[in-house]
Design a protein around this motif. Structure first.
Motif, short mmCIF file in Angstrom:
data_model
loop_
_atom_site.label_atom_id
_atom_site.label_comp_id
_atom_site.label_asym_id
_atom_site.label_seq_id
_atom_site.Cartn_x
_atom_site.Cartn_y
_atom_site.Cartn_z
N PHE A 160 42.08 22.68 28.23
CA PHE A 160 41.47 22.36 30.21
C PHE A 160 42.04 22.51 30.90
O PHE A 160 43.13 21.52 30.55
N ASN A 161 41.88 22.83 31.31
CA ASN A 161 42.99 22.61 32.70
C ASN A 161 42.46 22.85 33.56
O ASN A 161 41.99 23.32 34.26
N PRO A 162 43.51 21.34 34.39
CA PRO A 162 43.26 20.73 35.98
C PRO A 162 43.15 21.59 36.69
O PRO A 162 42.84 21.11 37.74
N GLU A 163 44.24 22.62 36.69
CA GLU A 163 44.41 23.22 37.68
C GLU A 163 43.15 24.31 38.62
O GLU A 163 42.96 24.43 39.66
N ILE A 164 42.07 24.29 37.42
CA ILE A 164 41.00 24.84 38.00
C ILE A 164 40.04 23.82 39.22
O ILE A 164 39.54 24.15 40.38
N TYR A 165 41.06 22.69 39.47
CA TYR A 165 39.66 21.92 40.50
C TYR A 165 40.95 21.27 41.56
O TYR A 165 40.73 20.37 42.19
N ASN A 166 41.90 22.73 41.55
CA ASN A 166 43.01 21.98 42.98
C ASN A 166 42.40 22.19 44.24
O ASN A 166 41.15 22.78 44.61
N TRP A 167 43.11 21.69 44.86
CA TRP A 167 42.42 22.23 46.85
C TRP A 167 42.53 23.22 46.87
O TRP A 167 41.70 23.12 47.83
N ARG A 168 43.09 24.36 46.64
CA ARG A 168 43.37 25.50 46.99
C ARG A 168 41.92 25.90 46.46
O ARG A 168 40.95 26.54 47.46
N ARG A 169 40.96 25.40 45.32
CA ARG A 169 39.89 26.95 45.08
C ARG A 169 38.61 25.84 45.40
O ARG A 169 37.52 26.49 45.32
N ILE A 170 39.33 24.58 45.55
CA ILE A 170 37.44 24.03 45.77
C ILE A 170 37.72 23.67 47.72
O ILE A 170 35.92 23.54 48.02
N ARG A 171 38.26 24.25 48.20
CA ARG A 171 37.98 23.22 49.87
C ARG A 171 38.32 24.93 50.15
O ARG A 171 38.14 24.89 51.32
N LEU A 172 40.56 24.51 50.50
CA LEU A 172 40.50 26.08 51.17
C LEU A 172 39.70 27.44 51.07
O LEU A 172 39.11 28.23 51.73
N ALA A 173 39.19 27.83 49.73
CA ALA A 173 38.74 29.31 49.56
C ALA A 173 37.35 29.26 49.92
O ALA A 173 37.02 30.16 50.74
N PRO A 174 36.55 28.54 49.51
CA PRO A 174 35.16 28.32 50.11
C PRO A 174 35.44 28.14 51.91
O PRO A 174 34.65 28.88 52.55
N ALA A 175 36.44 27.23 52.34
CA ALA A 175 35.67 27.50 53.73
C ALA A 175 36.59 28.63 54.89
O ALA A 175 36.69 29.41 55.69
N LEU A 176 37.68 30.00 53.66
CA LEU A 176 37.84 30.89 54.65
C LEU A 176 36.80 31.95 54.55
O LEU A 176 36.61 32.58 55.35
N ILE A 177 35.68 31.76 53.09
CA ILE A 177 34.84 32.55 52.86
C ILE A 177 33.77 32.48 54.10
O ILE A 177 33.08 32.73 54.39
N LEU A 178 33.37 30.54 54.11
CA LEU A 178 32.13 30.38 55.53
C LEU A 178 32.99 31.06 56.38
O LEU A 178 31.98 31.74 57.24
N ILE A 179 34.12 31.27 56.95
CA ILE A 179 35.49 31.79 58.31
C ILE A 179 34.61 32.79 58.16
O ILE A 179 34.28 33.70 59.43
N GLY A 180 34.93 33.65 57.55
CA GLY A 180 35.20 35.25 57.44
C GLY A 180 33.36 35.43 57.21
O GLY A 180 32.98 36.28 58.81
N PHE A 181 32.08 35.08 56.64
CA PHE A 181 30.53 34.95 57.95
C PHE A 181 30.97 34.81 58.85
O PHE A 181 29.80 35.31 59.04
N GLY A 182 31.40 33.38 59.52
CA GLY A 182 31.22 33.30 60.73
C GLY A 182 31.90 34.06 61.38
O GLY A 182 30.45 35.23 62.36
N PHE A 183 32.54 35.21 61.02
CA PHE A 183 33.04 36.30 62.30
C PHE A 183 32.46 37.46 61.62
O PHE A 183 32.05 38.45 62.71
N GLU A 184 31.45 37.44 61.22
CA GLU A 184 30.48 38.38 60.32
C GLU A 184 29.45 38.71 61.09
O GLU A 184 28.82 39.70 62.01
N VAL A 185 28.89 37.43 61.16
CA VAL A 185 27.45 37.17 62.47
C VAL A 185 28.03 37.29 63.63
O VAL A 185 26.81 38.38 64.03
#
Length: 86
Positions: A50-75
Motif C-alpha cells: 500500500f502506498n499512502p502517497e495516493i491520498y496526499n493533498w495534491r491528488r485529493i484537493r488540488l487536482a479536483p479543484a483545478l479541474i472544477l476551475i477549468g470546467f468553470g472557465f469552459e462554461v
C-alpha cells in the motif's frame, strides 16, 4: 447571378464563437489538463504493497479543484458574449 449568391453565402458563414471565447476555452482546457496530470501517479507496482502517497493533498484537493476551475472557465467561455460592451 450565381457568383453573387456565393459571395453572400460566404459572408453569412462564420465561427460560432469569437477569439475571446476561444482564449477562455484554452485557459479552461489548460486547467483541466493540469488537474489530470497532478492527479496521476501514486500507485504501486506490487498489489500487496500500500502506498499512502495516493491520498496526499495534491491528488485529493488540488487536482479536483483545478479541474472544477477549468470546467468553470469552459462554461464562462461558452456563455460569454464578446460583442457585449461593458
Amino acid at each position: 447571378m450565381g457568383e453573387k449568391k456565393r459571395k453572400e453565402a460566404a459572408k453569412i458563414h462564420s465561427f460560432i464563437f469569437e477569439k475571446k471565447n476561444y482564449k477562455f476555452m484554452l485557459i479552461g482546457l489548460a486547467f483541466i489538463t493540469l488537474g489530470f496530470i497532478l492527479m496521476a501517479g501514486g500507485g504501486s507496482d506490487d498489489p500487496n504493497v500500500f502506498n499512502p502517497e495516493i491520498y496526499n493533498w495534491r491528488r485529493i484537493r488540488l487536482a479536483p479543484a483545478l479541474i472544477l476551475i477549468g470546467f468553470g472557465f469552459e462554461v464562462y467561455a461558452i456563455l460569454l458574449n464578446p460583442n457585449q460592451e461593458k
